[in-house]
Design a protein around this motif. Structure first.
Motif, mmCIF file in Angstrom:
data_model
loop_
_atom_site.group_PDB
_atom_site.id
_atom_site.type_symbol
_atom_site.label_atom_id
_atom_site.label_comp_id
_atom_site.label_asym_id
_atom_site.label_seq_id
_atom_site.Cartn_x
_atom_site.Cartn_y
_atom_site.Cartn_z
ATOM 1 N N VAL A 103 3.387 -1.302 4.104
ATOM 2 C CA VAL A 103 2.785 0.081 3.914
ATOM 3 C C VAL A 103 4.048 0.788 3.522
ATOM 4 C CG1 VAL A 103 1.730 2.062 5.138
ATOM 5 C CG2 VAL A 103 1.293 -0.173 5.573
ATOM 6 N N ILE A 104 4.127 1.232 2.222
ATOM 7 C CA ILE A 104 5.412 2.126 1.739
ATOM 8 C C ILE A 104 5.240 3.481 1.800
ATOM 9 C CG2 ILE A 104 6.523 2.372 -0.451
ATOM 10 C CD1 ILE A 104 5.728 -0.526 -1.245
ATOM 11 N N VAL A 105 6.196 4.000 2.524
ATOM 12 C CA VAL A 105 6.087 5.474 2.744
ATOM 13 C C VAL A 105 7.552 6.141 1.891
ATOM 14 C CG1 VAL A 105 6.237 7.332 4.248
ATOM 15 C CG2 VAL A 105 4.832 5.484 4.756
ATOM 16 N N VAL A 106 7.126 7.098 1.022
ATOM 17 C CA VAL A 106 8.227 7.605 0.483
ATOM 18 C C VAL A 106 8.820 8.555 1.259
ATOM 19 C CG1 VAL A 106 9.373 8.551 -1.655
ATOM 20 C CG2 VAL A 106 7.672 6.913 -1.875
ATOM 21 N N THR A 107 10.001 8.580 1.757
ATOM 22 C CA THR A 107 10.494 9.477 2.899
ATOM 23 C C THR A 107 11.034 10.710 2.034
ATOM 24 O OG1 THR A 107 12.891 8.358 3.089
ATOM 25 C CG2 THR A 107 11.017 7.994 4.716
ATOM 26 N N GLY A 108 10.861 11.977 2.383
ATOM 27 C CA GLY A 108 11.364 13.066 1.835
ATOM 28 C C GLY A 108 10.309 13.538 0.822
ATOM 29 N N GLU A 109 8.863 12.813 0.762
ATOM 30 C CA GLU A 109 7.735 13.619 0.267
ATOM 31 C C GLU A 109 7.106 14.360 1.011
ATOM 32 O OE1 GLU A 109 6.828 13.220 -3.380
ATOM 33 O OE2 GLU A 109 8.777 12.585 -3.743
ATOM 34 N N GLY A 110 6.894 13.926 2.267
ATOM 35 C CA GLY A 110 6.124 14.634 3.067
ATOM 36 C C GLY A 110 4.888 13.968 3.220
ATOM 37 N N GLU A 111 4.518 13.403 4.294
ATOM 38 C CA GLU A 111 3.211 12.754 4.550
ATOM 39 C C GLU A 111 2.105 13.852 4.832
ATOM 40 O OE1 GLU A 111 3.425 8.682 6.807
ATOM 41 O OE2 GLU A 111 4.676 9.994 7.581
ATOM 42 N N THR A 112 1.051 13.822 4.268
ATOM 43 C CA THR A 112 0.084 15.003 4.270
ATOM 44 C C THR A 112 -1.022 14.636 5.451
ATOM 45 O OG1 THR A 112 -1.336 13.895 2.716
ATOM 46 C CG2 THR A 112 0.079 15.107 1.994
ATOM 47 N N GLY A 113 -1.095 13.729 6.314
ATOM 48 C CA GLY A 113 -1.882 13.259 7.487
ATOM 49 C C GLY A 113 -1.457 12.328 8.237
ATOM 50 N N ILE A 114 -1.991 11.238 8.366
ATOM 51 C CA ILE A 114 -1.555 10.294 9.361
ATOM 52 C C ILE A 114 -0.330 9.650 8.948
ATOM 53 C CG2 ILE A 114 -2.114 8.057 10.417
ATOM 54 C CD1 ILE A 114 -5.137 8.943 9.788
ATOM 55 N N PRO A 115 0.839 9.454 9.756
ATOM 56 C CA PRO A 115 1.988 8.618 9.571
ATOM 57 C C PRO A 115 1.739 7.478 9.208
ATOM 58 C CG PRO A 115 2.283 10.171 11.620
ATOM 59 C CD PRO A 115 0.646 10.082 11.293
ATOM 60 N N GLY A 116 2.783 7.042 8.430
ATOM 61 C CA GLY A 116 2.636 5.378 8.168
ATOM 62 C C GLY A 116 2.590 4.588 9.241
ATOM 63 N N ALA A 117 3.279 4.839 10.331
ATOM 64 C CA ALA A 117 3.540 4.060 11.368
ATOM 65 C C ALA A 117 1.918 3.899 12.052
ATOM 66 C CB ALA A 117 4.488 4.589 12.575
ATOM 67 N N GLU A 118 1.285 4.866 11.965
ATOM 68 C CA GLU A 118 -0.130 4.572 12.793
ATOM 69 C C GLU A 118 -0.983 3.792 11.700
ATOM 70 O OE1 GLU A 118 -2.073 8.260 14.104
ATOM 71 O OE2 GLU A 118 -0.119 9.233 14.550
ATOM 72 N N ALA A 119 -0.767 4.086 10.265
ATOM 73 C CA ALA A 119 -1.491 3.081 9.212
ATOM 74 C C ALA A 119 -1.058 1.725 9.730
ATOM 75 C CB ALA A 119 -1.220 3.666 7.833
ATOM 76 N N THR A 120 0.020 1.309 9.697
ATOM 77 C CA THR A 120 0.438 -0.024 10.018
ATOM 78 C C THR A 120 0.213 -0.660 11.437
ATOM 79 O OG1 THR A 120 2.719 0.587 9.012
ATOM 80 C CG2 THR A 120 2.677 -1.341 10.244
ATOM 81 N N GLN A 121 -0.357 0.377 12.266
ATOM 82 C CA GLN A 121 -0.694 -0.111 13.690
ATOM 83 C C GLN A 121 -2.272 -0.468 13.568
ATOM 84 O OE1 GLN A 121 0.146 3.087 16.050
ATOM 85 N NE2 GLN A 121 2.280 2.433 16.639
ATOM 86 N N HIS A 122 -2.978 0.581 12.878
ATOM 87 C CA HIS A 122 -4.569 0.300 12.386
ATOM 88 C C HIS A 122 -4.688 -1.069 11.766
ATOM 89 C CE1 HIS A 122 -8.286 0.722 10.555
ATOM 90 N NE2 HIS A 122 -7.780 0.730 9.358
ATOM 91 N N ILE B 47 1.083 -1.160 -0.114
ATOM 92 C CA ILE B 47 0.102 -0.028 -0.180
ATOM 93 C C ILE B 47 0.756 1.073 0.056
ATOM 94 C CG2 ILE B 47 -1.449 1.279 1.601
ATOM 95 C CD1 ILE B 47 -2.760 -1.401 2.415
ATOM 96 N N ALA B 48 0.640 2.086 -1.068
ATOM 97 C CA ALA B 48 1.412 3.389 -1.039
ATOM 98 C C ALA B 48 0.687 4.310 0.008
ATOM 99 C CB ALA B 48 1.389 3.906 -2.484
ATOM 100 N N TRP B 49 1.527 4.940 0.743
ATOM 101 C CA TRP B 49 0.824 5.677 1.906
ATOM 102 C C TRP B 49 1.519 7.029 1.884
ATOM 103 C CZ3 TRP B 49 -3.306 5.219 4.538
ATOM 104 C CH2 TRP B 49 -3.460 5.924 5.693
ATOM 105 N N ASN B 50 0.745 7.982 2.085
ATOM 106 C CA ASN B 50 1.031 9.283 2.203
ATOM 107 C C ASN B 50 0.442 10.099 3.136
ATOM 108 O OD1 ASN B 50 -1.338 10.135 0.745
ATOM 109 N ND2 ASN B 50 -0.068 11.397 -0.598
ATOM 110 N N GLY B 51 -0.661 9.245 3.808
ATOM 111 C CA GLY B 51 -1.311 9.913 4.875
ATOM 112 C C GLY B 51 -2.526 10.839 4.677
ATOM 113 N N SER B 52 -2.928 10.749 3.231
ATOM 114 C CA SER B 52 -4.053 11.756 2.884
ATOM 115 C C SER B 52 -5.113 10.639 3.017
ATOM 116 C CB SER B 52 -3.435 11.878 1.234
ATOM 117 O OG SER B 52 -3.657 11.028 0.422
ATOM 118 N N ARG B 53 -6.335 11.365 2.650
ATOM 119 C CA ARG B 53 -7.593 10.806 2.509
ATOM 120 C C ARG B 53 -7.770 9.925 1.439
ATOM 121 N NH1 ARG B 53 -11.772 15.316 1.632
ATOM 122 N NH2 ARG B 53 -10.781 14.875 -0.446
ATOM 123 N N VAL B 54 -7.079 10.015 0.429
ATOM 124 C CA VAL B 54 -6.989 9.484 -0.973
ATOM 125 C C VAL B 54 -6.201 7.775 -0.566
ATOM 126 C CG1 VAL B 54 -6.167 9.180 -3.332
ATOM 127 C CG2 VAL B 54 -7.083 11.161 -2.448
#
Length: 174
Positions: free
Chosen positions: A137-156, A110-117
């Motif tokens: 849960v793949i997060v591209v570091t340096g792109e800037g998450e726009t909402g919920i961090p990837g670690a929280e998505a993983t915990q969910h 799952i590509a994750w940037n923390g957005s609603r999308v």
């Protein structure tokens, strides 16, 4: 004049071959879906590479899942299709491997940037592929998450009983 007519002729032949290959692939996809008892819509669209990629991203918004070929490298034409389907649709994208075929999805990324999308696409993908037991849960570091961090998505995902793993990919890595 001779060179331009040769190029035009070669392009016409290449376009004809591509059109026929697309029709054959569409027929195979429709047959496979029918055999599997799945509802499938296939659309053929002719345009420039960027025009097709844009069209695919917009059309994918109206699909439960979009299937694209796995890109070979970052300059592969399939990369443009993959990126537009992934980033422009907000819906799950299944990357088909030419090397293997499976009847069920056991592992997904799952590509994750923390957005609603990305949250919507994650929820849709989990609902579509309930047999998935391993999720990266793949997060591209340096792109800037726009909402919920990837670690929280993983915990969910872990709270839902799924084996989820956070994968940080540095920006620009291939």
């Amino acid at each position: 004049m001779v060179a331009s007519s040769l190029v035009a002729g070669a392009l016409k032949v290449a376009n004809y071959k591509a059109r026929e290959a697309a029709r054959a692939a569409a027929s195979i996809a429709q047959d496979a879906a029918r055999i599997a008892g799945a509802n499938c819509t296939v659309m053929l669209h002719e345009d420039t590479l960027t025009g097709i990629a844009d069209w695919l991203g917009r059309r994918a918004r109206l699909a439960d899942v979009t299937i694209v070929d796995r890109p070979v490298n970052v300059v592969d034409a399939q990369q443009a299709f993959f990126e537009d389907a992934l980033f422009a649709s907000g819906r799950p994208v299944l990357v088909a491997s030419p090397d293997s075929c499976s009847k069920s999805i056991k592992r997904m990324a799952i590509a994750w940037n923390g957005s609603r999308v990305s949250a919507r696409a994650m929820g849709d993908a989990i609902a579509l592929f309930p047999a998935a037991s391993q999720i990266d849960v793949i997060v591209v570091t340096g792109e800037g998450e726009t909402g919920i961090p990837g670690a929280e998505a993983t915990q969910h995902l872990a709270r839902r009983g799924l084996n989820a793993n956070l994968v940080d990919v540095p920006r620009g890595a291939s």
